[in-house]
Design an enzyme around this catalytic site. Structure first.
Site, PDB file in Angstrom:
ATOM      1  N   HIS A  61       1.115  -1.366  -0.131  1.00  0.00           N
ATOM      2  CA  HIS A  61       0.174   0.146  -0.169  1.00  0.00           C
ATOM      3  C   HIS A  61       1.024   0.803   0.411  1.00  0.00           C
ATOM      4  O   HIS A  61       1.624   1.897   1.202  1.00  0.00           O
ATOM      5  CB  HIS A  61      -0.776  -0.104   1.334  1.00  0.00           C
ATOM      6  CG  HIS A  61      -1.784   1.065   1.025  1.00  0.00           C
ATOM      7  ND1 HIS A  61      -3.203   1.217   0.189  1.00  0.00           N
ATOM      8  CD2 HIS A  61      -2.307   1.969   2.097  1.00  0.00           C
ATOM      9  CE1 HIS A  61      -3.561   2.060   0.519  1.00  0.00           C
ATOM     10  NE2 HIS A  61      -3.485   2.383   1.477  1.00  0.00           N
ATOM     11  N   ARG A  87      -6.287  14.973   7.078  1.00  0.00           N
ATOM     12  CA  ARG A  87      -6.074  14.582   5.885  1.00  0.00           C
ATOM     13  C   ARG A  87      -6.511  15.843   4.820  1.00  0.00           C
ATOM     14  O   ARG A  87      -5.925  15.873   3.808  1.00  0.00           O
ATOM     15  CB  ARG A  87      -7.782  13.576   5.672  1.00  0.00           C
ATOM     16  CG  ARG A  87      -8.274  13.402   4.109  1.00  0.00           C
ATOM     17  CD  ARG A  87      -9.572  12.517   4.051  1.00  0.00           C
ATOM     18  NE  ARG A  87     -10.699  13.771   4.314  1.00  0.00           N
ATOM     19  CZ  ARG A  87     -12.010  12.612   3.766  1.00  0.00           C
ATOM     20  NH1 ARG A  87     -11.716  11.721   3.438  1.00  0.00           N
ATOM     21  NH2 ARG A  87     -12.856  13.395   4.450  1.00  0.00           N
ATOM     22  N   TYR A 126      -4.474   7.915  -6.479  1.00  0.00           N
ATOM     23  CA  TYR A 126      -6.004   9.179  -6.680  1.00  0.00           C
ATOM     24  C   TYR A 126      -6.433  10.268  -6.771  1.00  0.00           C
ATOM     25  O   TYR A 126      -6.953  10.817  -7.374  1.00  0.00           O
ATOM     26  CB  TYR A 126      -6.895   7.971  -5.827  1.00  0.00           C
ATOM     27  CG  TYR A 126      -6.027   8.810  -4.246  1.00  0.00           C
ATOM     28  CD1 TYR A 126      -6.299  10.453  -3.749  1.00  0.00           C
ATOM     29  CD2 TYR A 126      -5.554   8.233  -3.351  1.00  0.00           C
ATOM     30  CE1 TYR A 126      -5.658  11.096  -2.701  1.00  0.00           C
ATOM     31  CE2 TYR A 126      -4.746   8.788  -2.389  1.00  0.00           C
ATOM     32  CZ  TYR A 126      -5.266   9.671  -2.077  1.00  0.00           C
ATOM     33  OH  TYR A 126      -4.324  10.382  -0.507  1.00  0.00           O
ATOM     34  N   HIS A 240      -9.472   0.742   1.448  1.00  0.00           N
ATOM     35  CA  HIS A 240      -9.361   1.568   2.909  1.00  0.00           C
ATOM     36  C   HIS A 240     -10.199   0.696   3.269  1.00  0.00           C
ATOM     37  O   HIS A 240     -11.968   1.047   2.413  1.00  0.00           O
ATOM     38  CB  HIS A 240      -9.535   2.776   2.267  1.00  0.00           C
ATOM     39  CG  HIS A 240      -8.009   3.532   1.636  1.00  0.00           C
ATOM     40  ND1 HIS A 240      -8.007   4.337   1.001  1.00  0.00           N
ATOM     41  CD2 HIS A 240      -6.615   3.493   2.849  1.00  0.00           C
ATOM     42  CE1 HIS A 240      -6.482   5.326   0.892  1.00  0.00           C
ATOM     43  NE2 HIS A 240      -6.267   4.147   1.023  1.00  0.00           N
ATOM     44  N   HIS A 277      -6.411  -1.451   6.164  1.00  0.00           N
ATOM     45  CA  HIS A 277      -6.272  -1.345   7.469  1.00  0.00           C
ATOM     46  C   HIS A 277      -7.175  -2.585   8.238  1.00  0.00           C
ATOM     47  O   HIS A 277      -6.752  -3.187   8.858  1.00  0.00           O
ATOM     48  CB  HIS A 277      -6.708   0.005   7.613  1.00  0.00           C
ATOM     49  CG  HIS A 277      -5.927   1.074   6.975  1.00  0.00           C
ATOM     50  ND1 HIS A 277      -4.714   1.349   7.076  1.00  0.00           N
ATOM     51  CD2 HIS A 277      -5.988   1.789   5.931  1.00  0.00           C
ATOM     52  CE1 HIS A 277      -3.741   2.485   6.004  1.00  0.00           C
ATOM     53  NE2 HIS A 277      -5.013   2.906   5.274  1.00  0.00           N
ATOM     54  N   ASP A 328       2.192   2.981   2.902  1.00  0.00           N
ATOM     55  CA  ASP A 328       1.382   3.619   2.833  1.00  0.00           C
ATOM     56  C   ASP A 328       1.574   5.202   2.750  1.00  0.00           C
ATOM     57  O   ASP A 328       2.006   5.851   2.259  1.00  0.00           O
ATOM     58  CB  ASP A 328       0.109   3.689   3.947  1.00  0.00           C
ATOM     59  CG  ASP A 328      -0.608   4.031   4.268  1.00  0.00           C
ATOM     60  OD1 ASP A 328      -1.733   5.013   3.331  1.00  0.00           O
ATOM     61  OD2 ASP A 328      -2.113   4.306   5.393  1.00  0.00           O
TER      62      ASP A 328
HETATM   63  C1  NGQ Z   1      -5.008   8.139   1.325  1.00  0.00           C
HETATM   64  N1  NGQ Z   1      -4.823   7.445   3.755  1.00  0.00           N
HETATM   65  O1  NGQ Z   1      -6.328   7.791   0.781  1.00  0.00           O
HETATM   66  O2  NGQ Z   1      -4.665   8.997   1.427  1.00  0.00           O
HETATM   67  C2  NGQ Z   1      -5.826   7.651   2.797  1.00  0.00           C
HETATM   68  C3  NGQ Z   1      -6.320   9.006   3.745  1.00  0.00           C
HETATM   69  C4  NGQ Z   1      -9.468   8.651   3.579  1.00  0.00           C
HETATM   70  C5  NGQ Z   1      -4.844   6.495   4.734  1.00  0.00           C
HETATM   71  N2  NGQ Z   1      -5.806   6.385   4.813  1.00  0.00           N
HETATM   72  C6  NGQ Z   1      -8.092   9.727   3.059  1.00  0.00           C
HETATM   73  N3  NGQ Z   1      -4.398   5.888   5.450  1.00  0.00           N
HETATM   74  O3  NGQ Z   1      -9.542   7.770   4.016  1.00  0.00           O
HETATM   75  O4  NGQ Z   1     -10.065  10.049   3.265  1.00  0.00           O
HETATM   76 ZN    ZN Z   2      -4.069   4.484   1.889  1.00  0.00          ZN
END
Ligand code: NGQ
Ligand code: ZN
Length: 463
Positions: A61, A87, A126, A240, A277, A328
């Site tokens: 990841h 975030r 993304y 996720h 996760h 990650d």
């Molecule tokens: C991400 N990161 O997409 O980068 C996610 C957070 C979310 C981690 N989950 C963003 N570690 O889940 O909305």
């Molecule tokens: Zn992630």
């Protein structure tokens, strides 16, 4: 033509073996893994490993761009910081990134991964569109930045373009910070089609990642999975899930079910899936998800960094669950350290020691390294299952001159690499697809990659 390496000691799936000859073909696939080969029997030109050989670790990841702000969000901003305030900072950073910067950041990151012993990476990708949220003239521009970075570094890749449509359960529209991520389902399937030839050419496995149940409504989830099946029936699927308790609560409010429970009830979760996760599951979810054959994608240092909670590792394993590790957000880029964090989080929670050992391997480092290779390879959907004929020649030579390792038997060298190398690298060389990418700890592109990475980070912080 084939190539070969001989190791005094090598870690095979069943444990350590002595005097092992590894031989691979031009494509980098292992043809032979033969313990008990004397040095007189070696094919001409066989390399001698300078230390114990262990399988390379698949990183299951990664969000490459996040490497550029790792370490820069460790200050209190709100009354109480959380995953969600992090975030917001991450979105600010993502808003400015260019394709050139993406490539520079990812190139250095992938070199760092190789130096640390990650030999392949699953890129959960993304950021698709330009800063205004419009498609680039080449709709795969940012994916191509990642592909080029992987190629230059020499790391194996599974590319997982991400489907992202909503900001929360129940179809709430995306917010401003998410504008670069949004695609319709058809548009995502078209992107997969478009990226396929370049991926095939480079030996990159293409899969798909519905970002989360928050970001992908049920109908889109069904449609993208059906579409993926017609493009590539065994392609990996990553999501996720259940990372934060607020997500569990929102899912319950929306559906009356917990996220993993909802997913198990609404999708055919099987060994193609990686549940990234999956921290917050109840007993029935641990059982159901583990027995489905899905891999748990654990990212222990990021989960610690973001204050997620602690995965119930003994429960998962008691149901026979596969698992692997990912870096990650790249708060840490080192599989040894992520394995250490995993083991220590369990010790702290349970007030016991040596949680990760299993019935075949009493040494924790050996047990969890091998398990994480197996689960990581499954999540990657690539032949990177370790030192076995038919798998890629992806391996690491430990540095037996490192002070933490010197004079020890191979098994204790691995234990010291994981538990006692104190944030310094006890790795001397790293090979992927039968080619040496890191030699004496160095990668040939290291200095230019660092320079471009630092330049990109400076640009991103100053705009
Ligand atoms: C991400 N990161 O997409 O980068 C996610 C957070 C979310 C981690 N989950 C963003 N570690 O889940 O909305
Ligand atoms: Zn992630």
């Amino acid at each position: 033509m084939s190539q070969s390496l001989w190791a005094e000691q090598a870690l095979l799936p069943e444990g350590w073996a002595r005097h092992v000859l590894l031989r691979w073909n031009e494509a980098g696939t292992l043809l032979q893994v033969t313990p008990g080969t004397s040095t007189e029997e070696l094919p001409a030109g066989t390399h001698r490993a300078s230390g114990p050989v262990i399988p390379g670790m698949p990183n299951l990841h990664s969000h490459a761009f996040q490497r550029a702000f790792a370490g820069l969000t460790e200050y209190r901003d709100q009354g109480q910081d959380s995953f969600w305030t992090w975030r917001t900072l991450m979105y600010r950073f993502a808003a400015r990134l260019s394709p050139e910067q993406m490539e520079a950041i990812a190139t250095w990151l992938y070199i760092e991964m190789l130096q640390a012993g990650y030999t392949s990476v699953c890129e959960f990708h993304y950021i698709h569109h330009d800063a205004d949220g419009r498609a680039y003239s080449d709709d795969g521009a940012l994916a191509h930045s990642l592909l080029r970075a992987a190629k230059r570094a020499g790391i194996g890749m599974t590319l997982l373009p991400v489907l992202y449509q909503t900001s929360g359960f129940g179809g709430t529209p995306p917010n401003e910070g998410q504008r670069r991520f949004i695609r319709s389902t058809d548009n995502m399937l078209a992107l997969l089609d478009k990226l396929r030839p370049a991926c095939d050419l480079q030996g990159v496995r293409l899969g798909v990642a519905p970002h989360s149940l928050r970001a992908v409504p049920p109908a889109s989830l069904n449609a993208v999975l059906a579409g993926l099946d017609s493009i590539s029936p065994n392609a990996p699927i990553h999501i996720h899930i259940a990372e934060q308790t607020a997500e569990v609560e929102a899912c319950l409010a929306w559906s009356g079910q917990r996220p993993v429970q909802w997913l198990m009830n609404h999708a055919q979760v099987d060994s193609r899936w990686c549940l990234v996760h999956a921290t917050h599951m109840d007993e029935a979810e641990y059982r159901g998800a583990a027995q489905s054959g899905a891999v748990a994608g654990l990212c222990p240092t990021t989960e610690a960094n973001l204050g997620d909670g602690i995965f119930d590792f003994p429960a998962w394993r008691s149901f026979g669950g596969a698992w692997g590790v990912g870096s990650d957000s790249h708060a840490c880029v080192d599989p040894a350290e992520d394995l250490l964090m995993l083991e220590y989080s369990q010790r702290l929670a349970l007030r016991r020691r040596n949680i990760g050992s299993d019935s075949e391997h009493s040494q924790v480092a050996r047990a969890i390294w091998l398990q994480a290779v197996a689960g990581g390879a499954q999540a990657a959907g690539r032949s990177v299952q370790g030192l076995v004929p038919g798998q890629q020649a992806d391996f690491i030579v430990l540095d037996e001159k490192h002070v933490a390792l010197q004079g020890l038997p191979a098994d204790l060298m691995l234990a010291s690499h994981v538990f006692a190398s104190s944030r310094s690298r006890a790795i001397s060389s790293v090979w992927t697809g039968g080619r040496q990418r890191v030699k004496d700890g160095f990668h040939p592109l290291q200095s230019e990659a660092i320079e471009a990475f630092v330049r990109s980070r400076t640009e991103l912080l100053s705009t």
